[in-house]
Design a protein around this motif. Structure first.
Motif, PDB file in Angstrom:
ATOM      1  N   ALA A   1       0.889  -1.241  -0.229  1.00 11.14           N
ATOM      2  CA  ALA A   1       0.123  -0.189   0.131  1.00 11.14           C
ATOM      3  C   ALA A   1       0.379   1.639   0.091  1.00 11.14           C
ATOM      4  CB  ALA A   1      -0.911   0.196   1.166  1.00 11.14           C
ATOM      5  N   ILE A   2       1.521   1.027   1.009  1.00 11.82           N
ATOM      6  CA  ILE A   2       3.319   2.413   0.525  1.00 11.82           C
ATOM      7  C   ILE A   2       3.422   2.549  -0.579  1.00 11.82           C
ATOM      8  CG2 ILE A   2       5.041   3.496   1.539  1.00 11.82           C
ATOM      9  CD1 ILE A   2       4.002   2.173   4.328  1.00 11.82           C
ATOM     10  N   MET A   3       3.427   1.876  -1.149  1.00  9.09           N
ATOM     11  CA  MET A   3       4.448   1.679  -2.206  1.00  9.09           C
ATOM     12  C   MET A   3       3.714   2.279  -3.454  1.00  9.09           C
ATOM     13  SD  MET A   3       8.095  -1.024  -2.812  1.00  9.09           S
ATOM     14  CE  MET A   3       6.560  -2.734  -2.473  1.00  9.09           C
ATOM     15  N   ALA A   4       2.503   1.553  -3.217  1.00  3.46           N
ATOM     16  CA  ALA A   4       1.832   2.318  -4.188  1.00  3.46           C
ATOM     17  C   ALA A   4       1.231   3.290  -4.131  1.00  3.46           C
ATOM     18  CB  ALA A   4       0.735   1.274  -4.225  1.00  3.46           C
ATOM     19  N   VAL A   5       1.226   4.023  -3.164  1.00  2.00           N
ATOM     20  CA  VAL A   5       0.765   5.255  -3.101  1.00  2.00           C
ATOM     21  C   VAL A   5       1.948   5.927  -3.570  1.00  2.00           C
ATOM     22  CG1 VAL A   5       0.783   7.303  -1.565  1.00  2.00           C
ATOM     23  CG2 VAL A   5      -0.934   5.096  -1.412  1.00  2.00           C
ATOM     24  N   GLN A   6       3.214   5.689  -3.161  1.00  2.00           N
ATOM     25  CA  GLN A   6       4.390   6.341  -3.216  1.00  2.00           C
ATOM     26  C   GLN A   6       4.525   6.210  -4.925  1.00  2.00           C
ATOM     27  OE1 GLN A   6       7.623   4.778  -0.868  1.00  2.00           O
ATOM     28  NE2 GLN A   6       6.765   6.109   1.164  1.00  2.00           N
ATOM     29  N   SER A   7       4.434   4.951  -5.903  1.00  6.24           N
ATOM     30  CA  SER A   7       5.060   5.424  -7.088  1.00  6.24           C
ATOM     31  C   SER A   7       3.939   6.148  -7.495  1.00  6.24           C
ATOM     32  CB  SER A   7       5.009   3.531  -7.328  1.00  6.24           C
ATOM     33  OG  SER A   7       3.510   2.892  -7.536  1.00  6.24           O
ATOM     34  N   MET A   8       2.383   6.071  -7.318  1.00  2.00           N
ATOM     35  CA  MET A   8       1.663   6.872  -8.131  1.00  2.00           C
ATOM     36  C   MET A   8       1.914   8.433  -7.864  1.00  2.00           C
ATOM     37  SD  MET A   8      -1.846   4.902  -8.104  1.00  2.00           S
ATOM     38  CE  MET A   8      -2.581   5.510  -6.355  1.00  2.00           C
ATOM     39  N   GLN A   9       2.524   8.698  -6.911  1.00  2.00           N
ATOM     40  CA  GLN A   9       3.282  10.087  -6.610  1.00  2.00           C
ATOM     41  C   GLN A   9       4.225  10.381  -7.611  1.00  2.00           C
ATOM     42  OE1 GLN A   9       3.842  10.290  -2.410  1.00  2.00           O
ATOM     43  NE2 GLN A   9       0.743  10.715  -1.900  1.00  2.00           N
ATOM     44  N   ASP A  10       5.212   9.758  -8.188  1.00  2.72           N
ATOM     45  CA  ASP A  10       6.460   9.997  -8.625  1.00  2.72           C
ATOM     46  C   ASP A  10       6.201   9.032 -10.124  1.00  2.72           C
ATOM     47  OD1 ASP A  10       8.348  10.736  -9.781  1.00  2.72           O
ATOM     48  OD2 ASP A  10      10.001  10.101  -8.393  1.00  2.72           O
ATOM     49  N   ALA A  11       6.122  10.117 -11.170  1.00  3.84           N
ATOM     50  CA  ALA A  11       5.934   8.853 -12.414  1.00  3.84           C
ATOM     51  C   ALA A  11       7.175   8.099 -12.889  1.00  3.84           C
ATOM     52  CB  ALA A  11       5.771   9.907 -13.931  1.00  3.84           C
TER      53      ALA A  11
END
Length: 134
Positions: free
Chosen positions: A86-96
């Motif tokens: 969940a944390i990585m999904a949010v972080q990866s969507m914040q940075d292309a």
């Protein structure tokens, strides 16, 4: 006939081996498995993650011999995989630049959590406890 207990044992070994291979995965597919520029060892953070997952992988492999005795480790693996994904999904969507993780480690961690959850017994009286005695 192979039962849920046997599938759980196989899953623990398979996921344990994969957790031990986080470093080589970053070498083969950097966009899906590492979060920094340069080689995997260039990041102290990444090497810490490699160490934690390799240790967890070894313990999952050992837990496969008697999953009933290692229920808390298996549930820790399930919940920590969900939180990490969940944390990585949010972080990866914040940075292309890191969107590759939505095809790499994020679904991999979700797969670990789903498979282990489906294979874990729902209660102490379920077949896992009975199987471990026989």
């Amino acid at each position: 006939m192979i039962g849920r207990y046997s599938f759980l044992q196989v899953a623990l070994v398979l996921f344990g081996v994969i957790f031990c291979l986080v470093y080589p995965l970053a070498l083969v597919w950097p966009a899906g498995w590492k979060w920094h520029e340069g080689p995997p060892a260039a990041s102290q953070y990444y090497m810490m993650i490699v160490g934690v997952y390799a240790t967890l992988g070894i313990f999952l492999i050992r837990a496969a011999a008697n999953p009933a005795a290692h229920r808390s480790l298996i549930w820790f693996t399930i919940w920590s995989s969900l939180v990490h994904a969940a944390i990585m999904a949010v972080q990866s969507m914040q940075d292309a630049e890191h969107i590759g993780h939505m095809l790499g480690d994020v679904p991999a961690l979700l797969l670990v959590a789903v498979v282990l959850t489906l294979l874990m017994p729902k209660a102490d009286t379920d077949d896992l406890v009975i199987q471990s005695k026989g």
